[in-house]
Design an enzyme around this catalytic site. Structure first.
Site, PDB file in Angstrom:
ATOM      1  N   ASP A  77     -30.138 -47.353  80.953  1.00 42.66           N
ATOM      2  CA  ASP A  77     -30.298 -48.610  79.872  1.00 42.66           C
ATOM      3  C   ASP A  77     -30.027 -49.845  80.459  1.00 42.66           C
ATOM      4  O   ASP A  77     -28.934 -49.888  81.450  1.00 42.66           O
ATOM      5  CB  ASP A  77     -29.087 -48.449  79.007  1.00 42.66           C
ATOM      6  CG  ASP A  77     -29.155 -46.961  78.140  1.00 42.66           C
ATOM      7  OD1 ASP A  77     -30.491 -46.462  77.973  1.00 42.66           O
ATOM      8  OD2 ASP A  77     -28.130 -46.287  77.725  1.00 42.66           O
ATOM      9  N   ASP A 106     -29.399 -46.168  87.044  1.00 43.11           N
ATOM     10  CA  ASP A 106     -29.102 -46.427  85.874  1.00 43.11           C
ATOM     11  C   ASP A 106     -30.157 -46.382  84.883  1.00 43.11           C
ATOM     12  O   ASP A 106     -31.207 -46.589  85.469  1.00 43.11           O
ATOM     13  CB  ASP A 106     -27.972 -47.327  85.481  1.00 43.11           C
ATOM     14  CG  ASP A 106     -27.731 -47.683  84.162  1.00 43.11           C
ATOM     15  OD1 ASP A 106     -27.291 -46.488  83.594  1.00 43.11           O
ATOM     16  OD2 ASP A 106     -27.642 -48.697  83.572  1.00 43.11           O
TER      17      ASP A 106
END
Length: 225
Positions: A24, A22
């Site tokens: 963010d 991922d």
């Protein structure tokens, strides 16, 4: 000696042929869209909409669309943001990714964020752009915001599992690890063979509670390789 789920996940991590990160609050310290919104003077409004969306009653795509409609960033504004603000890599992430790459492990970025914001981060980490699966902002011929590509799987609920399944089917991976801070990352396993929760920037209580392996810094993962 009892072989636990945590032990199994560590074994998959040590033998990973692909790792999906991922972006963010995992690869970078910030939430990309919130950071851009703050730059545009819309930070509080977007944050309030994010909180409302997290309360339920709104699909992932609707929440994304409403936040982007609130920001409506032009191409020049995005470029200005990247040149003056940008993002901060999470401590230790570069070392982990470099080590994985040196071992021959394929590294991907799988994010609900946007390519214009993520590609400069990928460049810092020597991750090819074809290994990025994320959303794409659209602009008209004058550079005005014109929506986002709804054909991208990450623009809808269940997008991350769909991306991981695609990678497994295409490349015949046997040990895929998903790493992230959020519930949507956790939902990508399965099909990912293992999930590692990351709380180095923000701790999501559900992920902390439900992930058999939850780490707060990347040094823990580097040491385990």
């Amino acid at each position: 000696m009892v072989f636990t789920e945590k032990d199994r996940i560590l074994k998959v991590w040590q033998n990973a042929d692909a790792v999906c990160f991922d972006v963010d609050s995992t690869v970078i310290q910030e939430e990309g869209l919130d950071h851009l919104a703050a730059f545009l003077g819309k930070g509080e409004d977007v944050a309030a909409l994010t909180r409302a969306a997290m309360g339920g009653g709104m699909t992932f795509r609707t929440a994304l669309q409403q936040r982007m409609d609130l920001c409506k960033p032009s191409l020049s504004q995005v470029e200005s943001f990247l040149s003056t603000s940008g993002f901060t890599l999470t401590d230790g992430v570069k070392e982990v990714i470099t080590t994985l790459q040196d071992r021959g492990t394929d590294v991907y970025m799988v994010s609900g964020g946007f390519s214009h914001l993520i590609e400069p981060v990928a460049d810092q980490l020597s991750i090819p752009h074809e290994n990025i699966f994320c959303n794409v902002m659209l602009f008209d011929d004058k550079g005005n915001y014109a929506g986002f590509d709804v054909e991208q799987p990450t623009s809808r609920a269940g997008g991350k599992p769909a991306v991981v399944q695609h990678l497994i089917k295409t490349h015949k991976y046997k040990n895929v690890v998903m790493i992230g801070d959020g519930a949507t990352d956790m939902e990508a396993s399965p099909p990912a063979h293992a999930f590692i929760g990351f709380g180095g920037n923000v701790v999501r209580r559900r992920v902390q509670a439900d992930a058999p392996l939850f780490v707060r810094n990347f040094d823990e993962l580097l040491e385990a390789l």
